[in-house]
Enzyme design. Structure first.
Site, PDB file in Angstrom:
ATOM      1  N   ASP A 108      27.367  13.552 -48.649  1.00 22.35           N
ATOM      2  CA  ASP A 108      28.019  12.989 -47.393  1.00 22.35           C
ATOM      3  C   ASP A 108      28.632  14.522 -46.710  1.00 22.35           C
ATOM      4  OD1 ASP A 108      28.564  11.066 -45.557  1.00 22.35           O
ATOM      5  OD2 ASP A 108      30.614  12.069 -46.278  1.00 22.35           O
ATOM      6  N   ASP A 127      34.462   8.914 -48.631  1.00 23.85           N
ATOM      7  CA  ASP A 127      33.018   9.736 -48.390  1.00 23.85           C
ATOM      8  C   ASP A 127      32.003   9.371 -49.623  1.00 23.85           C
ATOM      9  OD1 ASP A 127      34.111  10.434 -45.635  1.00 23.85           O
ATOM     10  OD2 ASP A 127      35.126  12.116 -46.597  1.00 23.85           O
ATOM     11  N   GLU A 177      21.958  12.647 -45.073  1.00 22.99           N
ATOM     12  CA  GLU A 177      21.706  12.207 -44.156  1.00 22.99           C
ATOM     13  C   GLU A 177      20.618  12.811 -43.421  1.00 22.99           C
ATOM     14  OE1 GLU A 177      25.687   8.918 -43.468  1.00 22.99           O
ATOM     15  OE2 GLU A 177      25.912  11.026 -43.361  1.00 22.99           O
TER      16      GLU A 177
END
Length: 409
Positions: free
Chosen positions: A189, A381, A284
């Site tokens: 992340d 996170d 991501e």
């Protein structure tokens, strides 16, 4: 054989060689701009002609007979400029490539000279120093920070605020048996308050400040001095830059280059550690250009909190999210692993324990995630990193595994 890896090393030309390299960089810029202008004019004409490097190389040979400054540049370097322009056009017409239309190069932009691999020779002088043979320049000293293993296919010389560098495009043969990384999967992340949080760790990896307080103060002072000198030049010198102004600009460029190098060093160490220790890396699918879009709006519909959004955009670009993804793309493949890109929506609002997505579980911009359904609490996170990892494992990378960093399957 195409180059499949690169190595960028520090170059130490003497004063005569450096002066000639500067002249060559401006010549390459002129060749590119003239060639691009000719292609644009030919395509906009009534016949809609498409000009390629094969056609312009003939005109380049005729121009070299007439102009001495163009004849001083090695012919192979000028021909590579035209071929690079062909590549830029091919990328523009390729719908799967994010490149835009080729642009004209500015005088104060990044310049360089490209050489073919056949015209470059390297010999080792000592444990850390070597020499490279460049056409019409002779032997030039370079620092051998790492060994060059493979066949050199091309070389590019460039200059920044810290000096001259040379980048070698090297072809390394593929291993007979492909490597298989058996490390555990991990979700990554990326953020601003927490630079990187891994699903397999309990604490974040925070990048230290690139500049010390003294360096920040000096950079701010140099930028203020530059602004004053530019105002003075416009009022008293018709906008012509003085030597002091150019010296100030060079000092700012040196600090910016040092900032970029420190950022790249941290990113390379991070991506190398992830690629070597994990067989599957999930991140991501972030569209950084859209996330860092300006909020100033238009005259009819002005934006709100424009300065705050500008500061956020600077922080996003400073973290280098796209560069981290690009480096993971080729380093994971080199180490026998896989990079999987998963959809980004909902990763920070979904509970990693019960799987329920609820915005109330992540109130505000704090670092605490508290699920309103099952009561699970964790670092926000880390919870997002676990969701990213689980999405990659459950969907087998529905967004597509990537090896280039551009999101193409």
């Amino acid at each position: 054989m195409k180059a499949n890896t690169a190595s960028r090393l520090r170059l130490y030309p003497d004063s005569v060689q450096a002066e000639r390299l500067v002249s060559w960089t401006h010549t390459c810029r002129a060749v590119r701009n003239v060639a691009l202008a000719e292609r644009v004019w030919a395509y906009r004409s009534a016949r809609r002609v498409t000009v390629r490097a094969v056609d312009q190389c003939v005109e380049l040979t005729e121009a070299r007979r007439e102009h001495e400054w163009l004849r001083d540049l090695p012919a192979q370097c000028a021909q590579r400029v035209l071929r690079q322009l062909d590549t830029a056009y091919d990328n523009f017409w390729n719908p799967a490539h994010p490149a835009g239309f080729p642009r004209f190069k500015r005088k104060r932009g990044r310049q360089g000279v490209a050489f073919p691999g056949q015209a470059v020779r390297i010999r080792k002088v000592s444990r850390r120093m070597a020499q490279v043979w460049l056409p019409k320049l002779g032997w030039v000293r370079l620092r051998l920070a790492r060994p060059i293993e493979g066949v050199v296919r091309n070389a590019a010389v460039s200059q920044d605020g810290l000096g001259w560098h040379i980048a070698f495009g090297v072809h390394q043969p593929e291993p007979v048996e492909p490597l298989v990384n058996t490390g555990p999967p991990v979700g990554v992340d990326l953020g601003i308050a927490c630079s990187v949080f891994l699903s397999s760790e309990e604490s974040e990896r925070q990048r230290p400040d690139i500049f010390s307080p003294g360096e920040k103060k000096r950079l701010r002072g140099l930028e203020q001095r530059k602004a004053r000198q530019i105002v003075y030049a416009k009022r008293h010198s018709r906008g012509r830059y003085s030597k002091r102004l150019r010296r100030t600009i060079a000092q700012i460029a040196t600090m910016k280059a040092r900032q970029s190098r420190r950022r790249a060093d941290w990113n390379h160490k991070l991506t190398a550690d992830l690629a070597n220790n994990h067989g599957l890396i999930a991140i991501e699918n972030l569209c950084v250009s859209n996330m860092a879009r300006s909020a100033k709006g238009t005259i009819e519909h002005p934006g709100r909190q424009v300065l705050q959004k500008a500061g956020l955009n600077r922080s996003i670009y400073d973290q280098g999210w796209f560069e981290i993804r690009r480096q993971l793309g080729y380093k994971a493949k080199r180490s026998g692993g896989t990079l999987v890109v998963v959809p980004a929506p909902g990763t920070s609002q979904t509970c990693a324990e019960c799987g329920v997505r609820d915005p109330d579980s992540r109130r505000g911009c704090g670092r605490l995630f508290a699920c309103v359904h099952c009561g699970h609490t964790d670092h926000a996170d880390r919870n997002a990193a676990i969701n990213i990892r689980d999405r990659a494992l459950s969907t087998a990378g529905r967004a597509g595994p990537t090896v280039s960093g551009h999101g193409r399957s």
